[in-house]
Design a protein around this motif. Structure first.
Motif, PDB file in Angstrom:
ATOM      1  N   TYR A  97     -33.554   0.211  36.001  1.00  0.00           N
ATOM      2  CA  TYR A  97     -34.308   1.467  35.978  1.00  0.00           C
ATOM      3  C   TYR A  97     -34.742   1.825  34.560  1.00  0.00           C
ATOM      4  O   TYR A  97     -35.579   2.692  34.372  1.00  0.00           O
ATOM      5  CB  TYR A  97     -33.484   2.613  36.597  1.00  0.00           C
ATOM      6  CG  TYR A  97     -32.324   3.058  35.731  1.00  0.00           C
ATOM      7  CD1 TYR A  97     -32.494   4.041  34.769  1.00  0.00           C
ATOM      8  CD2 TYR A  97     -31.075   2.475  35.869  1.00  0.00           C
ATOM      9  CE1 TYR A  97     -31.446   4.431  33.951  1.00  0.00           C
ATOM     10  CE2 TYR A  97     -30.016   2.861  35.067  1.00  0.00           C
ATOM     11  CZ  TYR A  97     -30.211   3.840  34.109  1.00  0.00           C
ATOM     12  OH  TYR A  97     -29.175   4.207  33.304  1.00  0.00           O
ATOM     13  N   ARG A 150     -34.320   1.977  46.787  1.00  0.00           N
ATOM     14  CA  ARG A 150     -35.697   2.227  46.363  1.00  0.00           C
ATOM     15  C   ARG A 150     -35.960   1.504  45.052  1.00  0.00           C
ATOM     16  O   ARG A 150     -35.045   1.276  44.273  1.00  0.00           O
ATOM     17  CB  ARG A 150     -35.936   3.720  46.177  1.00  0.00           C
ATOM     18  CG  ARG A 150     -35.751   4.512  47.450  1.00  0.00           C
ATOM     19  CD  ARG A 150     -35.903   6.009  47.188  1.00  0.00           C
ATOM     20  NE  ARG A 150     -35.752   6.738  48.414  1.00  0.00           N
ATOM     21  CZ  ARG A 150     -36.719   6.959  49.288  1.00  0.00           C
ATOM     22  NH1 ARG A 150     -37.924   6.501  49.061  1.00  0.00           N
ATOM     23  NH2 ARG A 150     -36.502   7.635  50.391  1.00  0.00           N
ATOM     24  N   PHE A 186     -39.087   1.176  41.774  1.00  0.00           N
ATOM     25  CA  PHE A 186     -40.425   1.332  41.216  1.00  0.00           C
ATOM     26  C   PHE A 186     -40.842  -0.064  40.734  1.00  0.00           C
ATOM     27  O   PHE A 186     -40.038  -1.002  40.740  1.00  0.00           O
ATOM     28  CB  PHE A 186     -40.500   2.411  40.127  1.00  0.00           C
ATOM     29  CG  PHE A 186     -39.547   2.263  38.984  1.00  0.00           C
ATOM     30  CD1 PHE A 186     -39.867   1.505  37.874  1.00  0.00           C
ATOM     31  CD2 PHE A 186     -38.322   2.906  39.013  1.00  0.00           C
ATOM     32  CE1 PHE A 186     -38.988   1.383  36.815  1.00  0.00           C
ATOM     33  CE2 PHE A 186     -37.431   2.799  37.951  1.00  0.00           C
ATOM     34  CZ  PHE A 186     -37.773   2.029  36.854  1.00  0.00           C
ATOM     35  N   ASN A 190     -39.780   0.125  32.066  1.00  0.00           N
ATOM     36  CA  ASN A 190     -41.123   0.445  32.529  1.00  0.00           C
ATOM     37  C   ASN A 190     -41.953  -0.834  32.404  1.00  0.00           C
ATOM     38  O   ASN A 190     -41.470  -1.838  31.865  1.00  0.00           O
ATOM     39  CB  ASN A 190     -41.703   1.613  31.713  1.00  0.00           C
ATOM     40  CG  ASN A 190     -41.793   1.304  30.235  1.00  0.00           C
ATOM     41  OD1 ASN A 190     -42.402   0.316  29.826  1.00  0.00           O
ATOM     42  ND2 ASN A 190     -41.185   2.144  29.407  1.00  0.00           N
ATOM     43  N   TYR A 195     -40.315   3.886  47.412  1.00  0.00           N
ATOM     44  CA  TYR A 195     -40.616   3.922  45.983  1.00  0.00           C
ATOM     45  C   TYR A 195     -39.583   4.806  45.292  1.00  0.00           C
ATOM     46  O   TYR A 195     -39.240   5.880  45.784  1.00  0.00           O
ATOM     47  CB  TYR A 195     -42.026   4.473  45.779  1.00  0.00           C
ATOM     48  CG  TYR A 195     -42.506   4.379  44.363  1.00  0.00           C
ATOM     49  CD1 TYR A 195     -42.763   3.146  43.786  1.00  0.00           C
ATOM     50  CD2 TYR A 195     -42.713   5.517  43.607  1.00  0.00           C
ATOM     51  CE1 TYR A 195     -43.224   3.054  42.485  1.00  0.00           C
ATOM     52  CE2 TYR A 195     -43.174   5.435  42.301  1.00  0.00           C
ATOM     53  CZ  TYR A 195     -43.423   4.189  41.747  1.00  0.00           C
ATOM     54  OH  TYR A 195     -43.872   4.107  40.463  1.00  0.00           O
ATOM     55  N   ASP A 196     -39.102   4.372  44.138  1.00  0.00           N
ATOM     56  CA  ASP A 196     -38.008   5.054  43.444  1.00  0.00           C
ATOM     57  C   ASP A 196     -38.550   6.096  42.452  1.00  0.00           C
ATOM     58  O   ASP A 196     -38.515   5.893  41.243  1.00  0.00           O
ATOM     59  CB  ASP A 196     -37.139   4.020  42.730  1.00  0.00           C
ATOM     60  CG  ASP A 196     -35.832   4.596  42.227  1.00  0.00           C
ATOM     61  OD1 ASP A 196     -35.545   5.768  42.517  1.00  0.00           O
ATOM     62  OD2 ASP A 196     -35.100   3.857  41.554  1.00  0.00           O
ATOM     63  N   TYR A 197     -39.012   7.230  42.982  1.00  0.00           N
ATOM     64  CA  TYR A 197     -39.538   8.296  42.124  1.00  0.00           C
ATOM     65  C   TYR A 197     -38.462   8.815  41.167  1.00  0.00           C
ATOM     66  O   TYR A 197     -38.719   9.009  39.984  1.00  0.00           O
ATOM     67  CB  TYR A 197     -40.057   9.464  42.972  1.00  0.00           C
ATOM     68  CG  TYR A 197     -41.306   9.146  43.740  1.00  0.00           C
ATOM     69  CD1 TYR A 197     -42.548   9.187  43.118  1.00  0.00           C
ATOM     70  CD2 TYR A 197     -41.251   8.828  45.089  1.00  0.00           C
ATOM     71  CE1 TYR A 197     -43.707   8.904  43.825  1.00  0.00           C
ATOM     72  CE2 TYR A 197     -42.406   8.542  45.802  1.00  0.00           C
ATOM     73  CZ  TYR A 197     -43.631   8.581  45.169  1.00  0.00           C
ATOM     74  OH  TYR A 197     -44.776   8.298  45.871  1.00  0.00           O
ATOM     75  N   LEU A 198     -37.263   9.042  41.673  1.00  0.00           N
ATOM     76  CA  LEU A 198     -36.193   9.565  40.822  1.00  0.00           C
ATOM     77  C   LEU A 198     -35.748   8.544  39.777  1.00  0.00           C
ATOM     78  O   LEU A 198     -35.364   8.902  38.671  1.00  0.00           O
ATOM     79  CB  LEU A 198     -35.000  10.009  41.662  1.00  0.00           C
ATOM     80  CG  LEU A 198     -35.218  11.289  42.467  1.00  0.00           C
ATOM     81  CD1 LEU A 198     -33.994  11.594  43.316  1.00  0.00           C
ATOM     82  CD2 LEU A 198     -35.543  12.461  41.560  1.00  0.00           C
ATOM     83  N   ASN A 223     -44.891   0.213  44.787  1.00  0.00           N
ATOM     84  CA  ASN A 223     -45.584   1.376  44.215  1.00  0.00           C
ATOM     85  C   ASN A 223     -45.402   2.527  45.194  1.00  0.00           C
ATOM     86  O   ASN A 223     -44.592   2.406  46.109  1.00  0.00           O
ATOM     87  CB  ASN A 223     -47.038   1.054  43.851  1.00  0.00           C
ATOM     88  CG  ASN A 223     -47.942   0.812  45.030  1.00  0.00           C
ATOM     89  OD1 ASN A 223     -47.563   1.015  46.171  1.00  0.00           O
ATOM     90  ND2 ASN A 223     -49.142   0.352  44.767  1.00  0.00           N
ATOM     91  N   PRO A 224     -46.091   3.653  45.034  1.00  0.00           N
ATOM     92  CA  PRO A 224     -45.825   4.775  45.949  1.00  0.00           C
ATOM     93  C   PRO A 224     -45.909   4.464  47.447  1.00  0.00           C
ATOM     94  O   PRO A 224     -45.449   5.243  48.254  1.00  0.00           O
ATOM     95  CB  PRO A 224     -46.852   5.816  45.508  1.00  0.00           C
ATOM     96  CG  PRO A 224     -46.934   5.603  44.032  1.00  0.00           C
ATOM     97  CD  PRO A 224     -46.905   4.090  43.889  1.00  0.00           C
ATOM     98  N   HIS A 242     -48.400  -0.659  35.528  1.00  0.00           N
ATOM     99  CA  HIS A 242     -47.898  -1.248  36.769  1.00  0.00           C
ATOM    100  C   HIS A 242     -47.587  -2.733  36.545  1.00  0.00           C
ATOM    101  O   HIS A 242     -48.208  -3.380  35.704  1.00  0.00           O
ATOM    102  CB  HIS A 242     -48.952  -1.109  37.881  1.00  0.00           C
ATOM    103  CG  HIS A 242     -48.544  -1.694  39.191  1.00  0.00           C
ATOM    104  ND1 HIS A 242     -47.508  -1.182  39.947  1.00  0.00           N
ATOM    105  CD2 HIS A 242     -49.010  -2.759  39.878  1.00  0.00           C
ATOM    106  CE1 HIS A 242     -47.370  -1.912  41.055  1.00  0.00           C
ATOM    107  NE2 HIS A 242     -48.270  -2.874  41.027  1.00  0.00           N
ATOM    108  N   ILE A 283     -37.631   6.599  38.177  1.00  0.00           N
ATOM    109  CA  ILE A 283     -38.577   6.711  37.062  1.00  0.00           C
ATOM    110  C   ILE A 283     -38.102   7.797  36.107  1.00  0.00           C
ATOM    111  O   ILE A 283     -38.100   7.608  34.892  1.00  0.00           O
ATOM    112  CB  ILE A 283     -40.002   7.004  37.570  1.00  0.00           C
ATOM    113  CG1 ILE A 283     -40.543   5.776  38.292  1.00  0.00           C
ATOM    114  CG2 ILE A 283     -40.915   7.403  36.427  1.00  0.00           C
ATOM    115  CD1 ILE A 283     -41.864   5.998  38.968  1.00  0.00           C
TER     116      ILE A 283
END
Length: 162
Positions: free
Chosen positions: A139, A107, A109, A142, A87-90, A46-47, A33, A92
């Motif tokens: 994106y 969104r 992450f 990480n 939060y940008d799950y996709l 975050n989420p 994180h 990730i």
């Protein structure tokens, strides 16, 4: 623990729980994180989405002072434009497969949010693989890759604050 007033920091978290360990394992990195700290407030995604909370030091944190060329007011201005976004799950997933088709501009992450805020503060001067970060290639970053990028660009100090 108290950090210096009016200084902008970036904080990288080492994994502490199962999800963090899975993130670090999946990204082949040591961090799970990333977030900003300014005047005892944390600015993060975050989420729970893009938001702020009070800073509380944890042993799994590595905190670095950001270069003075990154104006905290600009980072907070960027935060205000992103606050409340999800939060940008996709995103990730796109990071691992370099699939910009899953990029969602509404969104973020954690490391994507941090990198875009820093680029905004530097008036969109950052590039990655000859592309402007303004083109939302964030994106691909990480938390561990963001740390390495900021070190290479000399945007964080050599040693952590704590």
């Amino acid at each position: 623990m108290e950090l210096e007033k009016d200084k902008l920091y970036i904080c990288f978290h080492k994994p502490k729980h199962l999800v963090g360990h899975l993130i670090a394992l999946w990204t082949f990195g040591r961090y799970s994180h990333a977030e900003f700290i300014y005047n005892n407030q944390v600015f993060l995604s975050n989420p729970g989405g893009v938001r702020t909370r009070k800073f509380e030091y944890q042993k799994n944190m590595e905190i670095y002072e950001l270069d003075k060329s990154i104006d905290p007011k600009d980072v907070i201005e960027f935060f205000k434009t992103a606050q409340g976004k999800g939060y940008d799950y996709l995103g990730i997933l796109g990071q691992f497969f370099y699939a910009d088709k899953v990029q969602d501009d509404n969104r973020y992450f954690c490391s994507e949010f941090c990198l875009n805020a820093i680029d905004y503060a530097l008036q969109f001067a950052l590039t990655y693989k000859t592309k402007s970060l303004k083109d939302r290639v964030g994106y691909q970053f990480n938390p561990s890759k963001l740390f390495k990028y900021l070190k290479n660009m000399e945007l964080i100090k050599e040693k952590e604050v704590i």
